[in-house]
Enzyme design. Sequence first.
Site, PDB file in Angstrom:
ATOM      1  N   VAL A 183      -1.939  -9.652  -6.432  1.00  6.48           N
ATOM      2  CA  VAL A 183      -1.592  -8.555  -7.327  1.00  6.48           C
ATOM      3  C   VAL A 183      -0.067  -8.552  -7.486  1.00  6.48           C
ATOM      4  O   VAL A 183       0.658  -8.610  -6.493  1.00  6.48           O
ATOM      5  CB  VAL A 183      -2.102  -7.237  -6.694  1.00  6.48           C
ATOM      6  CG1 VAL A 183      -1.483  -6.034  -7.359  1.00  6.48           C
ATOM      7  CG2 VAL A 183      -3.617  -7.162  -6.760  1.00  6.48           C
ATOM      8  N   CYS A 184       0.416  -8.478  -8.714  1.00  3.86           N
ATOM      9  CA  CYS A 184       1.860  -8.446  -8.972  1.00  3.86           C
ATOM     10  C   CYS A 184       2.465  -7.162  -8.400  1.00  3.86           C
ATOM     11  O   CYS A 184       2.002  -6.061  -8.700  1.00  3.86           O
ATOM     12  CB  CYS A 184       2.136  -8.512 -10.469  1.00  3.86           C
ATOM     13  SG  CYS A 184       3.842  -8.118 -10.878  1.00  3.86           S
ATOM     14  N   ILE A 185       3.498  -7.304  -7.617  1.00  2.00           N
ATOM     15  CA  ILE A 185       4.054  -6.146  -6.891  1.00  2.00           C
ATOM     16  C   ILE A 185       4.651  -5.093  -7.830  1.00  2.00           C
ATOM     17  O   ILE A 185       4.402  -3.898  -7.665  1.00  2.00           O
ATOM     18  CB  ILE A 185       5.075  -6.583  -5.811  1.00  2.00           C
ATOM     19  CG1 ILE A 185       5.538  -5.364  -5.010  1.00  2.00           C
ATOM     20  CG2 ILE A 185       6.269  -7.337  -6.392  1.00  2.00           C
ATOM     21  CD1 ILE A 185       6.157  -5.697  -3.681  1.00  2.00           C
TER      22      ILE A 185
END
Lengths: 102, 130
Positions: B77-79
């Site tokens: 998941v992109c932070i």
Amino acid sequence: MAMLHTVNKSPFEKRSLDGALSHAVNGAAILMIEDGIYGALKGTAISGKIEKSLATLKVYVLGPDLKARGMTEDQVIDGVTVVDYAGFVDLVTEYDKVQAWL
Amino acid sequence: MKLALLVNEGPYQHQAADSALQFVKAAVAKGHEIFRVFFYHDGVNNGTRFAVPPQDDRNITVEWSKLAEEHKIDLVVCIAAAQRRGILDENEAKRQGKSGDNIAPGFRISGLGQLIEAGIQAERLVVFGD
């Protein structure tokens, strides 16, 4: 260097199919998924465009998405190939690159 | 073949999350390796374990977690996208002073570099979105 172009929008809603068709070069393939399947149907305002593109492109449509929208395989334009998810995976591996027209 | 996916749309939004799931299942069944699934933009919403869809509906997040466990698939998941949308793991919750985390099993939070790496390492990158 043949590319697979995926289209997931209805051509009657968005212009992504047009985008894919105008960028696809000889030998490339178009795969219609999700609402994109409406582009694969016979006798629509845009079916002539698809029929014409079959001279230079391979055109595929995802069967499960066709079925999910109450459409049947005999409503699909002659020359357009119906594939399942396994066929989708095969297309991804057969073509060098995959471009999604969202 | 080594494949990677980019998912840019949340679950139950339209169909991209479902399409991506079906694609991964079909690819794994054919013996392909899924190098990574990267969730970006609203796609990060696939990774919350706090969603409770009706019992007779599919649970997309649980399906991702199952796939991750059964086939050792890396779900990233992109932070930055996750922080905007309230998707936190234990470390991030602590760092941001939040009372709890909600990342689903099998998912991990990391940066965009993971997407770039997936694009380099995998032979194909397939994008699902809206």
